[in-house]
Design a protein around this motif. Sequence first.
Motif, mmCIF file in Angstrom:
data_model
loop_
_atom_site.group_PDB
_atom_site.id
_atom_site.type_symbol
_atom_site.label_atom_id
_atom_site.label_comp_id
_atom_site.label_asym_id
_atom_site.label_seq_id
_atom_site.Cartn_x
_atom_site.Cartn_y
_atom_site.Cartn_z
ATOM 1 N N ASN A 1 0.044 7.043 1.911
ATOM 2 C CA ASN A 1 -1.220 7.668 2.288
ATOM 3 C C ASN A 1 -2.462 6.712 2.411
ATOM 4 O OD1 ASN A 1 -0.381 10.182 1.769
ATOM 5 N ND2 ASN A 1 -0.631 10.357 -0.511
ATOM 6 N N ILE A 2 -2.567 5.656 1.772
ATOM 7 C CA ILE A 2 -3.466 4.892 1.951
ATOM 8 C C ILE A 2 -3.525 4.193 3.339
ATOM 9 C CG2 ILE A 2 -4.621 2.600 1.238
ATOM 10 C CD1 ILE A 2 -4.869 4.410 -0.953
ATOM 11 N N MET B 1 -4.572 6.714 5.934
ATOM 12 C CA MET B 1 -6.047 6.947 5.701
ATOM 13 C C MET B 1 -6.692 5.662 6.583
ATOM 14 S SD MET B 1 -7.413 8.302 2.355
ATOM 15 C CE MET B 1 -9.018 7.480 1.647
ATOM 16 N N VAL B 2 -6.247 4.548 6.100
ATOM 17 C CA VAL B 2 -7.105 3.263 6.820
ATOM 18 C C VAL B 2 -6.659 3.372 8.264
ATOM 19 C CG1 VAL B 2 -7.304 0.770 6.776
ATOM 20 C CG2 VAL B 2 -6.986 2.023 4.805
ATOM 21 N N TRP C 1 0.858 -1.395 0.029
ATOM 22 C CA TRP C 1 0.078 0.055 0.190
ATOM 23 C C TRP C 1 0.812 1.173 0.041
ATOM 24 C CZ3 TRP C 1 -4.135 -1.238 4.097
ATOM 25 C CH2 TRP C 1 -5.353 -2.122 3.468
ATOM 26 N N ASP C 2 0.500 2.165 -0.867
ATOM 27 C CA ASP C 2 1.064 3.729 -0.671
ATOM 28 C C ASP C 2 0.672 4.069 0.717
ATOM 29 O OD1 ASP C 2 1.852 6.067 -2.003
ATOM 30 O OD2 ASP C 2 0.053 6.840 -1.103
#
Lengths: 264, 263
Positions: free
Chosen positions: B128-129, B132-133, B125-126
């Motif tokens: 940012n992801i 975010m999660v 995953w990036d």
Amino acid sequence: MNNSTGSTATVRAAGVNIKDLRKSYGSNEVLKGISLTVEPGQVVCLIGPSGSGKSTLLRCVNLLEQPNAGTINVGSFEATDPDVDLNKMRQSVGMVFQHFNLFPHLSVLENCTISQTKVLKRSKSEASEVARRNLERVGLGHLADRFPDQLSGGQQQRVAIARALSMDPQLMLFDEPTSALDPETVGDVLAVMRKLAQEGMTMLVVTHEMGFAREVADRVVFMDAGVVVEEGPAENVISAPTQPRTKEFLRRVLDPTHIGVEEA
Amino acid sequence: MAMTARQRAKVSLYVQAGIFVVAVAAVIIAVDWKTVGTSVFNFAKIGPMFPDIFLVGLKNTLIYTALGFIVGLSGGLLLALMKLSSFPLYRWLATGYIEFFRGVPALLVFIAFGYGVPLAFGIQWDVNIIVMVSLGMVAAAYIAETLRAGLQAVPKGQMEAARSLGMPHWRAMVSIVIPQAFKIVLPPLTNEIILLTKDSSLIYVLGLTASQYELTKFGRDGISSLGAGLTPLLVAGAFYLVITIPLSLLARKFESRSARTKR
């Protein structure tokens, strides 16, 4: 009933037919088989001591309370049919609450337009026009841009009536509309209701205002402990009651200083 | 011996002032000022931190917080509605979720989504992801409880009035109840954002590239590269205040406003 106001269209009035209505909260039965008919265009006042079930009966008519047994017909709708389109039915039944329940985050005008635009899908301009007409009708056209908390109780209640009228109801339910008001604002609200009655609106009113009931109601229904004790024309029930329970209640309401002084 | 009320108040004031003076003096005496000068308040050497502390650190902290908040708010609203649902399974699921994510440290959630999920599913995953999660799912648990309380604080008569006008339940929620609930929860919600801002620093457990550094990681990087001791961390800390103090003031403003409209 004649339509005296030129600006308002003739009211399409709906009648109400209630048969053997029962409602319990747990083991406490508050409505014990109520039957009641309101003809289109009639004004019926429900009176009785607190806890007699009159507010519950009123709230059953537009299914804010779910009855346990019995049938209710409102105009062409059978309210107690499990498959009835409740939202559709409620559009034709205006409800006025004791505590107004205006939407505090919306202006007076928006209070009267939101359901028109969101439910009846009227255009914004048409909804505003209808709302302004109804605000004029209750004498508050000049307050359209205020917010509810900037109004007096009597003004808020008249806005609540205008909000209900903006849906073009065929029946209006009033749940103790003046009980939460300062005495000096009660008259304005009653005047609006009187005008509405003259225009031919079907009205079912829970009230403690005996003067209003005597003057405006076609029929008065006295309830106590979940049953209809006595009903008939206003002058009969209020001025010449036949049942002892009605007599006692009216004596207390009309002459409150004599409570407990004389035993009948 | 007997003192008047005014004398007692005076004595109490003197005692409190005395304790303060003693405490300050103790700190001044106890601190090793020479070391502090070179490794805590060594502002002469922090020049290289600028302007990247704005362009990288502050920027990324704001981005990570915003990402977490977007997920947290929408997830929180969903969970709050589930908790108030008439369908029991939804209530249980929401309660379980909230209890779990409020109960475990946010750091573990970051590790789980930063390392556990990529291992388990073989995906990368990036950053940012991941933020975010992880941040969003923890925030959702807290925000859900705040929103639920707000929704329940809207008087029942509002829903009844809306339904009486023919509105379906969902329409009454969207147009009448939720807007009022948001007004009620604005102050506590602002506090959630403050917590979120600080929690965004937990991302340090992941391997970040220099352009992904947020304030705390940026400050820690400065410790090893600038030779000014802990001073870069002090600067980074001050930058958190740049975000959180205005938010606090905002929350207070909301609070006084809603207090005024409630007559």
